[in-house]
Design an enzyme around this catalytic site. Structure first.
Site, PDB file in Angstrom:
ATOM      1  CG  ASN A 208     -40.734 -18.564  -7.783  1.00 19.91           C
ATOM      2  OD1 ASN A 208     -39.818 -19.318  -8.087  1.00 19.91           O
ATOM      3  ND2 ASN A 208     -41.893 -18.552  -8.431  1.00 19.91           N
ATOM      4  CG  ASP A 276     -49.777 -17.830  -6.514  1.00 20.53           C
ATOM      5  OD1 ASP A 276     -50.008 -18.853  -7.176  1.00 20.53           O
ATOM      6  OD2 ASP A 276     -49.288 -17.848  -5.369  1.00 20.53           O
ATOM      7  N   PRO A 303     -53.209 -17.290 -14.752  1.00 22.65           N
ATOM      8  CG  PRO A 303     -52.465 -18.083 -16.814  1.00 22.65           C
ATOM      9  CD  PRO A 303     -52.456 -16.860 -15.948  1.00 22.65           C
ATOM     10  CG  ASP A 304     -54.761 -22.927 -10.785  1.00 24.89           C
ATOM     11  OD1 ASP A 304     -54.016 -23.873 -11.129  1.00 24.89           O
ATOM     12  OD2 ASP A 304     -55.184 -22.780  -9.629  1.00 24.89           O
ATOM     13  CE  LYS A 341     -54.179 -25.027  -7.254  1.00 23.75           C
ATOM     14  NZ  LYS A 341     -54.204 -23.651  -7.770  1.00 23.75           N
TER      15      LYS A 341
END
Length: 398
Positions: A208, A276, A303-304, A341
């Site tokens: 990004n 993501d 993974p978050d 979250k």
């Protein structure tokens, strides 16, 4: 900041040793006391007389010097300073430190000290990029050794790339941060920054537009308040901050592992723009454009990291700050993200192309917490970082 501070300066053997002379001058003009240690290889590049004269101090060179041991033994020398600085930090010195070797005065001091150590690496680009040096770097960072640089540029050997020793004023800034006695002294804060690169094949990746500027500014501001900062950074456009523990990563999976390794922490700021998704069927070799048509890429979720740490049952940082880069319905989306979250604060911003924020020098954020949404005016990213660091200090120390 440096008035009456005692710096033990170890000068390694490299062409950048000439910068150590200017470093000594810069430190002394700020009121610091400098005790120099010159390695045998270092004396090939700068003379003992010039080092001692600039430092206005006795120079130490030999582990087995009877007079030196009688006056101040190497153990006492290793512990009398407020900070040990290694500049230039050669590949040889880094290898000795990582391996726990102690076969000369410099390496013995580094092994025997109970004080923090700051290294300014300096070496040929191929030596810096060598797998052995990178393994040693990871080991030393894990041991709590601080690093400033290296920077990228032309080498004395004619090559170009990372390996140049940081400039003296940058090293002074790193020393300032390492010795900071601000409100966050004694607090460990984790900061993530930059993008992640998710490989498609060995030469292509998904990424990004994050420059890493905001995360770098936050780490710098926290260190300026005295925090012990671990900076986990993806491949950013700008250099990492001085005076913090830098852990370079590339992918989201690597970032999660580095974050978990860095815990426990008093607070964590997740400013990284983590991808993501990653390519589940990434190729081990370059994908060719041929008659077989377009490649079929299969995506899988990364993974978050924010949710993983926020929802930890044990060892969760006392304050967790996430970031939400949105292009529409900024407040609504960021508020929902904070609840989903499980983090304490969300710093939301509009990164629509017309704002110029993604990759730019300014930011306009809204701080979202249990107390609601607080709009901050548009300002430089350094100013945003300073304001956020002050808020974090209020929570951690009152």
């Amino acid at each position: 900041m440096l008035a009456n501070k005692h710096i033990l300066l170890i000068i390694g053997g490299g062409i950048a040793a000439f910068k150590s002379l200017d470093l000594i001058r810069r430190l002394r003009e700020r009121g610091a006391k400098v005790t120099p240690v010159l390695t045998k290889a270092g004396s090939e590049f700068v003379t003992p007389l010039s080092v001692s004269a600039l430092a206005a101090s006795k120079l130490y060179t030999d582990l087995f010097n009877l007079n030196d041991e009688a006056e101040m033994g190497h153990i006492e020398l290793s512990r009398a300073a407020d900070l040990i600085v290694v500049a230039p930090g050669t590949a040889d010195l880094m290898a000795k430190m990582a391996g726990g070797l102690a076969n000369d005065l410099a390496s013995t001091l580094l092994l025997a000290t109970d004080k923090r150590v700051l290294v300014a690496p300096s070496m040929n680009v191929r030596m810096w990029e060598h797998a052995a040096t990178q393994r040693n770097l990871v080991t030393l960072q894990g041991d709590g050794i601080l690093f400033v640089g290296p920077t990228e540029g032309d080498m004395a050997c004619g090559e170009f790339g990372p390996g140049r020793m940081a400039e003296p004023l940058d090293i002074v800034a790193a020393i300032d941060a390492a010795l900071a006695d601000g409100p966050l002294k004694g607090k460990h804060i984790l900061v993530t920054s930059g993008p992640t690169h998710e490989p498609i094949d060995p030469v292509r990746y998904i990424a990004n537009r994050s420059s890493g500027a905001q995360g770098t500014a936050i780490a710098t501001a926290l260190a300026a308040l005295g925090a012990d900062v671990t900076f986990v950074a993806g491949p950013a456009d700008i250099a990492p901050p001085a005076g913090v523990r830098v852990v370079p990563v590339e992918t989201a999976a690597q970032m999660l592992e580095a974050v978990q390794t860095a815990l426990p922490a008093d607070a964590a700021v997740f400013a990284a723009a983590v991808a993501d998704w990653h390519v589940a069927n990434a190729s081990d070799s370059k994908i060719k454009k041929d008659a077989s048509g377009l490649p079929e890429l299969s995506f899988a979720e990364n993974p978050d990291i924010l949710a993983t740490v926020s929802q930890m049952k044990t060892g969760r940082p006392g304050l967790i700050v996430g970031f939400a880069a949105e292009t529409n319905d900024v407040i609504a989306n960021a508020t929902a993200k904070r609840l989903r979250k499980g983090c304490d604060w969300i710093v939301a911003n509009d990164v629509s192309p017309e704002t110029g924020i993604m990759g730019g020098s300014e930011n306009a954020v809204t701080l979202i917490s249990d107390d609601g949404a607080e709009d901050w005016p548009r300002m430089g990213k350094d100013a945003v970082a300073t304001k956020l660091a002050a808020r974090i200090a209020q929570v951690l120390v009152g």
